[in-house]
Design a protein around this motif. Structure first.
Motif, short mmCIF file in Angstrom:
data_model
loop_
_atom_site.label_atom_id
_atom_site.label_comp_id
_atom_site.label_asym_id
_atom_site.label_seq_id
_atom_site.Cartn_x
_atom_site.Cartn_y
_atom_site.Cartn_z
N ALA A 143 26.74 59.02 79.67
CA ALA A 143 27.77 58.90 80.69
C ALA A 143 28.44 57.54 80.56
CB ALA A 143 27.17 59.05 82.08
N PHE A 144 29.75 57.51 80.82
CA PHE A 144 30.54 56.29 80.71
C PHE A 144 31.02 55.88 82.10
CE2 PHE A 144 30.48 58.09 76.61
CZ PHE A 144 30.72 57.09 75.68
N VAL A 145 30.88 54.60 82.41
CA VAL A 145 31.33 54.07 83.70
C VAL A 145 32.37 52.98 83.43
CG1 VAL A 145 30.67 52.85 85.80
CG2 VAL A 145 29.15 54.58 84.84
N GLU A 146 33.56 53.15 84.00
CA GLU A 146 34.63 52.18 83.84
C GLU A 146 34.41 51.04 84.82
OE1 GLU A 146 39.52 52.03 84.15
OE2 GLU A 146 38.44 53.93 84.40
N VAL A 147 34.17 49.84 84.30
CA VAL A 147 33.89 48.68 85.17
C VAL A 147 35.04 47.68 85.18
CG1 VAL A 147 31.41 48.93 84.76
CG2 VAL A 147 32.74 47.31 83.37
N GLN A 148 36.04 47.90 84.34
CA GLN A 148 37.14 46.93 84.21
C GLN A 148 38.33 47.66 83.63
OE1 GLN A 148 38.31 45.83 81.03
NE2 GLN A 148 39.73 44.31 81.82
N ASN A 149 39.53 47.19 83.98
CA ASN A 149 40.75 47.76 83.43
C ASN A 149 41.74 46.64 83.19
OD1 ASN A 149 42.81 49.52 82.67
ND2 ASN A 149 42.24 51.02 84.23
N GLY A 150 42.74 46.88 82.36
CA GLY A 150 43.76 45.88 82.09
C GLY A 150 43.27 44.77 81.17
N CYS A 151 44.20 43.87 80.83
CA CYS A 151 43.87 42.79 79.90
C CYS A 151 44.79 41.60 80.14
CB CYS A 151 44.03 43.28 78.45
SG CYS A 151 43.50 42.07 77.21
N ASP A 152 44.21 40.39 80.17
CA ASP A 152 44.99 39.17 80.38
C ASP A 152 45.44 38.54 79.08
OD1 ASP A 152 44.73 39.41 83.11
OD2 ASP A 152 42.95 38.12 83.23
N HIS A 153 45.00 39.09 77.94
CA HIS A 153 45.33 38.51 76.65
C HIS A 153 46.55 39.21 76.06
CE1 HIS A 153 41.54 36.66 77.38
NE2 HIS A 153 40.89 37.81 77.28
N ARG A 154 47.17 38.59 75.10
CA ARG A 154 48.39 39.13 74.53
C ARG A 154 48.32 39.09 73.01
NH1 ARG A 154 48.24 40.56 78.94
NH2 ARG A 154 49.80 40.35 80.63
N CYS A 155 47.40 39.87 72.46
CA CYS A 155 47.33 39.98 71.00
C CYS A 155 48.66 40.51 70.49
CB CYS A 155 46.18 40.90 70.61
SG CYS A 155 44.55 40.29 71.09
N THR A 156 49.10 39.99 69.37
CA THR A 156 50.46 40.27 68.92
C THR A 156 50.67 41.70 68.45
OG1 THR A 156 49.92 39.45 66.70
CG2 THR A 156 50.86 37.86 68.27
N PHE A 157 49.60 42.45 68.21
CA PHE A 157 49.73 43.83 67.74
C PHE A 157 49.60 44.84 68.88
CE2 PHE A 157 45.32 42.42 67.25
CZ PHE A 157 44.65 43.38 68.01
N CYS A 158 49.32 44.37 70.09
CA CYS A 158 48.85 45.28 71.15
C CYS A 158 49.86 45.43 72.28
CB CYS A 158 47.51 44.76 71.69
SG CYS A 158 46.73 45.89 72.86
N ILE A 159 50.15 46.66 72.65
CA ILE A 159 51.05 46.98 73.75
C ILE A 159 50.28 47.29 75.04
CG2 ILE A 159 51.14 49.50 73.42
CD1 ILE A 159 54.22 47.25 74.05
N ILE A 160 48.96 47.44 74.92
CA ILE A 160 48.16 47.98 76.02
C ILE A 160 48.26 47.17 77.32
CG2 ILE A 160 45.81 48.58 76.73
CD1 ILE A 160 47.25 50.52 74.74
N PRO A 161 48.33 45.83 77.31
CA PRO A 161 48.46 45.12 78.60
C PRO A 161 49.68 45.58 79.40
CG PRO A 161 47.86 43.58 76.88
CD PRO A 161 48.16 44.88 76.19
N TYR A 162 50.73 46.02 78.71
CA TYR A 162 51.93 46.47 79.40
C TYR A 162 51.78 47.90 79.91
CZ TYR A 162 53.48 42.31 77.07
OH TYR A 162 53.56 41.02 76.62
N GLY A 163 50.75 48.59 79.43
CA GLY A 163 50.44 49.92 79.94
C GLY A 163 49.40 49.90 81.04
N ARG A 164 48.55 48.87 81.02
CA ARG A 164 47.43 48.85 81.97
C ARG A 164 47.45 47.65 82.90
NH1 ARG A 164 43.62 52.57 81.63
NH2 ARG A 164 43.64 54.00 79.86
N GLY A 165 48.31 46.69 82.64
CA GLY A 165 48.40 45.56 83.55
C GLY A 165 47.37 44.49 83.26
N ASN A 166 47.25 43.55 84.20
CA ASN A 166 46.30 42.45 84.05
C ASN A 166 44.88 42.91 84.37
OD1 ASN A 166 48.25 40.39 83.33
ND2 ASN A 166 48.94 40.46 85.47
N SER A 167 43.92 42.11 83.95
CA SER A 167 42.51 42.49 84.09
C SER A 167 42.10 42.61 85.55
CB SER A 167 41.63 41.45 83.39
OG SER A 167 40.28 41.83 83.44
N ARG A 168 41.44 43.74 85.86
CA ARG A 168 40.88 43.98 87.19
C ARG A 168 39.47 44.51 87.03
NH1 ARG A 168 45.25 46.71 85.89
NH2 ARG A 168 44.68 48.68 86.82
#
Length: 426
Positions: A143-168
């Motif tokens: 079973a998988f439990v989501e404990v965190q979402n989003g990301c505060d980092h801005r790796c140059t190859f990654c669009i995901i922070p703009y899809g998920r927002g800042n870390s929560r």
């Protein structure tokens, strides 16, 4: 007034395990609502590469073609990043953002009118931890439990922070309750997951760390037999988490690193926060204290400006870090990221390098599998007892059907052949 739906919507999950977990959360939210979702298809999209977006669009078209009488709604990261693109698709009745997808009412429009609609909040303004984040899903026996979402980092190859927002982060008490509920349902293994799971905690009162969260889970759910972490950022493994990974028997001896490259210049251009030397030193420390730890890693082949020498550094780090569980990704430019504007490596060369990296990991993994022959492993059964995963994440086929999924059994590894381990119950 309509009665609550008795069946959930059809959901097509693209991309990562986190999307799968969230799809299950959406399903449960809609089932508990007054949305009659029998005629609803939700495509939970992925934005990690241009190819992922293309596949998400293709899934929307296929869903409508196969089910012309049903309503198709798009959600997920690609929908969050570029909602207008999906709204213009004739097959899509609407677009729902990543934060908005946990409000069942946001899916009503697709069932009540033929008018395309966009319900996408500004994900960068989201600060609260939504209740959905304590949901979970089962993958066979784990079973998988989501404990965190989003990301505060801005790796140059990654669009995901703009899809998920800042870390929560999810408060530890809610995580403990969810893990206990899963154990009560019979799960023996839980994986804590997130977009950037090792960044857990700074947004919560007292700024707890991931190590403190893991400690609480292990302490307050004493009947949990096995705990894992999803991909971790090695630079964020502090002393507390390091000690748990190496000293705690219920913490599985398997660490998957978000490595991305073995070359310092490429790591710098990616805006990663670790160096090659730090990664090698971390693995050496882990293995010195707990030799059975199996190392996995994500590595990108053909990142912009990657020379042959830089690529060879990635090949070499597979040896240096003893990587046996490798996720190799051929670089693909993602529109909207800085890396997409850097000098690109030839596409055919990227494929060649990805193939070479996979071959290197495969050779390392085969040597490791061979070393396990004759050893005893505790295997979590899946596939109706025909196979399972050992504590070190070795996948072992069982010589005979041994029992129900989710049961942990002692197994002797009897052979290693053609990339497969065979074991028999002791």
């Amino acid at each position: 007034m309509s009665s609550p739906a008795t069946t959930g919507p059809d959901i097509i999950s693209m991309g990562c395990r986190l999307n799968i977990a969230e799809s299950e959360a959406i399903r449960q939210t809609i089932k508990a609502s007054r949305v009659n979702a029998d005629q609803l298809i939700i495509v939970n999209s992925c934005a990690v590469t241009n190819e992922a977006v293309r596949q998400s669009r293709q899934a929307v078209r296929r869903a409508k073609k196969d089910n012309p009488d049903k309503t198709v709604v798009v959600t997920g990261c690609a929908a969050q990043v570029d909602p207008e693109m999906f709204a213009t698709m004739p097959e899509a009745s609407g677009v729902v953002g990543n934060f908005d997808k946990y409000d069942a009412d946001n899916f009503k429009f697709g069932l009540e009118s033929n008018k395309p609609d966009i319900r996408v909040s500004d994900i960068m303004q989201v600060r609260e931890t939504a209740p959905h984040m304590v949901s979970a899903f089962a993958e066979r026996s784990r079973a998988f439990v989501e404990v965190q979402n989003g990301c505060d980092h801005r790796c140059t190859f990654c669009i995901i922070p703009y899809g998920r927002g800042n870390s929560r982060s999810v408060p530890a008490g809610q995580v403990v309750e969810q893990v206990q509920a899963l154990v009560d349902k019979g799960f023996n293994e839980v994986v804590l997951t997130g977009v950037d799971v090792t960044s857990y905690g700074p947004d919560l009162p007292g700024s707890p760390t991931l190590g403190q969260l893991v400690e609480r889970v292990l302490k307050h759910v004493p009947n949990l037999k096995r705990l894992r972490l999803s991909s971790v950022d090695g630079v964020e493994i502090d002393d507390r988490l390091f000690d748990i990974l190496t000293d705690e028997s219920r913490m599985m001896p398997h660490v998957h690193l978000s490595l991305q490259s073995g070359d310092n210049m490429i790591l710098k251009r990616m805006k990663r926060r670790h160096s090659r030397e730090q990664a090698i030193e971390l693995v050496a420390r882990l293995k010195e204290k707990r030799p059975e730890i199996a190392i996995g890693a994500d590595i990108i082949a053909g990142f912009p400006t990657e020379t042959e020498a830089m690529f060879e550094n990635s090949m070499d780090i597979i040896d240096q870090c003893d990587i046996i569980h490798g996720h190799i990704f051929p670089y693909s430019p993602r529109q909207g990221t800085p890396a997409a504007n850097m000098p690109q490596v030839n596409g055919a060369l990227i494929k060649q390098r990805a193939k070479a990296l996979r071959q290197k990991v495969s050779e390392k993994a085969q040597i490791w599998r061979d070393s396990l022959v004759g050893t005893r492993q505790n295997v979590l059964c899946e596939l109706n007892g025909k196979a399972g995963y050992a504590e070190n994440f070795a996948h072992i086929m069982l010589s005979e059907q041994t029992g129900p999924e989710g049961q942990i059994i002692p197994v002797e590894v009897i052979s290693s052949d053609d990339g497969k381990l065979i074991g028999r119950r002791i």
